[in-house]
Design an enzyme around this catalytic site. Structure first.
Site, PDB file in Angstrom:
ATOM      1  N   THR A 115      -9.421   8.399   5.017  1.00 23.69           N
ATOM      2  CA  THR A 115      -9.653   7.270   5.908  1.00 23.69           C
ATOM      3  C   THR A 115      -8.851   7.436   7.190  1.00 23.69           C
ATOM      4  O   THR A 115      -7.741   7.986   7.176  1.00 23.69           O
ATOM      5  CB  THR A 115      -9.257   5.940   5.242  1.00 23.69           C
ATOM      6  OG1 THR A 115      -9.349   4.876   6.193  1.00 23.69           O
ATOM      7  CG2 THR A 115      -7.822   5.986   4.713  1.00 23.69           C
ATOM      8  N   TYR A 139      -2.957   0.639   1.384  1.00 21.88           N
ATOM      9  CA  TYR A 139      -4.201   1.399   1.247  1.00 21.88           C
ATOM     10  C   TYR A 139      -4.147   2.680   2.079  1.00 21.88           C
ATOM     11  O   TYR A 139      -4.383   3.783   1.564  1.00 21.88           O
ATOM     12  CB  TYR A 139      -5.394   0.539   1.671  1.00 21.88           C
ATOM     13  CG  TYR A 139      -6.648   1.343   1.930  1.00 21.88           C
ATOM     14  CD1 TYR A 139      -7.262   2.052   0.901  1.00 21.88           C
ATOM     15  CD2 TYR A 139      -7.211   1.411   3.206  1.00 21.88           C
ATOM     16  CE1 TYR A 139      -8.408   2.807   1.140  1.00 21.88           C
ATOM     17  CE2 TYR A 139      -8.349   2.161   3.446  1.00 21.88           C
ATOM     18  CZ  TYR A 139      -8.945   2.860   2.417  1.00 21.88           C
ATOM     19  OH  TYR A 139     -10.072   3.604   2.662  1.00 21.88           O
ATOM     20  N   HIS A 185     -16.974  -5.559   5.320  1.00 22.30           N
ATOM     21  CA  HIS A 185     -17.520  -4.825   6.461  1.00 22.30           C
ATOM     22  C   HIS A 185     -18.283  -5.754   7.397  1.00 22.30           C
ATOM     23  O   HIS A 185     -19.064  -6.609   6.963  1.00 22.30           O
ATOM     24  CB  HIS A 185     -18.428  -3.696   5.979  1.00 22.30           C
ATOM     25  CG  HIS A 185     -17.698  -2.608   5.275  1.00 22.30           C
ATOM     26  ND1 HIS A 185     -18.331  -1.531   4.700  1.00 22.30           N
ATOM     27  CD2 HIS A 185     -16.375  -2.409   5.065  1.00 22.30           C
ATOM     28  CE1 HIS A 185     -17.430  -0.720   4.158  1.00 22.30           C
ATOM     29  NE2 HIS A 185     -16.245  -1.238   4.369  1.00 22.30           N
TER      30      HIS A 185
END
Length: 318
Positions: A115, A139, A185
């Site tokens: 990511t 994360y 999202h």
């Protein structure tokens, strides 16, 4: 090739599996279905329901697999802040179990779905692979740690590894689309309004130093992302860990996304202006110059295609 795809019942993983099957590969999906869906695994691929800790070693033990594509992870930034220990255990701990199973069985090729959150708040845009990595969430930190482990395994155990770093994925492919719970999202949340699952879209801040005052983010069509994973699979080189950013190089503002959703759906999509969210950078955009130069990949589908495909999927599955 015979391939193991971890997390292949999830959104991105399932689309990549569909591309792999179409390319003639023999694919086994390993997924605990905690966030994935068994019916998202494309026909032609086998599904084994297990965690990486409980299933990877047994699957890989016979040495018949040629490579692994690794998507299995917890990926909600806010949840990672609330439950950091859980994210370190699930993302890093489970990955370590997978890598050890690979090492013991002689499987040395892996493509990792990383990511761009590994970079944190960027010093400049677009972000390049040489920029500092300072993740601002557990994360992002877990994903960076996995990248670090892969670099070590490449050096010490001869792994050929490729990490792909990207921001926002959108669109749908071959009847496969977003089914997150909760949905985080932007495009999927905006399209929920004309689908009758929300009365308005929240717009967090309109006074950022961007052309229209709203945050700018990078978006990639999930089919373009899948194509990058197949190229990365061919680029795995023993003893080397490569990192590639996947991005548009320019991005789109929140207002642009909402306007495109209005155009595609024909719905007015009401917007409610909210205060800025703490920690939201004005612009997050990644450069994909390196992967274009070395592997020939670039994003082919534009924002209109992402929204159109996501809208088609939403209506078909409602």
């Amino acid at each position: 090739m015979k391939l193991l795809v971890t997390g292949g019942a999830g959104y991105v993983g399932s689309v990549v599996v569909s591309h792999l099957v179409a390319a003639g590969h023999a694919v086994t999906v390993l997924d605990d279905l905690s966030t994935g869906h068994a019916d998202a695994v494309p026909a032609g691929a086998a599904l084994v329901v297990a965690t990486l800790r409980t299933g990877a070693a047994a699957l890989l033990a016979d040495g018949s697999f040629d490579a692994v594509l690794h998507f299995a992870a917890k990926s909600v930034t806010g949840e990672s802040v609330a439950r950091p220990g859980h994210y370190w255990d699930q993302n890093l701990g489970e990955s370590l179990a997978l890598f050890d199973a690979m090492r013991q069985s002689g499987v040395r090729r892996i493509v990792f779905s990383s990511t761009a959150a590994t970079y944190g708040d960027p010093e400049h845009t677009p972000i390049r692979e040489t920029d500092p990595t300072r993740p601002v969430s557990p994360y992002g930190a877990t994903k960076l740690a996995i990248d670090t482990v892969l670099a070590s395994y490449a050096e010490l155990h001869g792994f050929g590894a490729v990490s792909l770093r990207y921001f926002n994925v959108a669109g749908a492919h071959a009847g496969l689309g977003e089914r997150h719970e909760p949905e985080t999202h932007l495009i999927a949340n905006v399209l929920a309004v004309p689908m009758g699952r929300g009365g308005e879209v929240s717009l967090f801040g309109s006074d950022y130093p961007t052309p229209d005052g709203t945050c700018v983010r990078d978006y990639i069509h999930v089919a373009d992302l899948a194509a990058a994973h197949l190229l990365a699979l061919d680029a795995c080189e023993p003893g080397r860990h490569r990192i590639y950013n996947l991005g548009s190089g320019s991005g789109h503002s929140v207002k642009e996304v909402i306007d495109m959703c209005r155009q595609v759906t024909g719905h007015r999509i009401p917007v409610a202006l909210r205060p800025r969210r703490q920690g939201d950078p004005a612009v997050l955009v990644a450069s994909s110059e390196k992967i274009l130069r070395e592997l020939g990949w670039r994003a082919e589908r534009d924002l209109a295609a992402m929204v159109h495909d996501a809208w088609t999927y939403a209506r078909r599955t409602s």
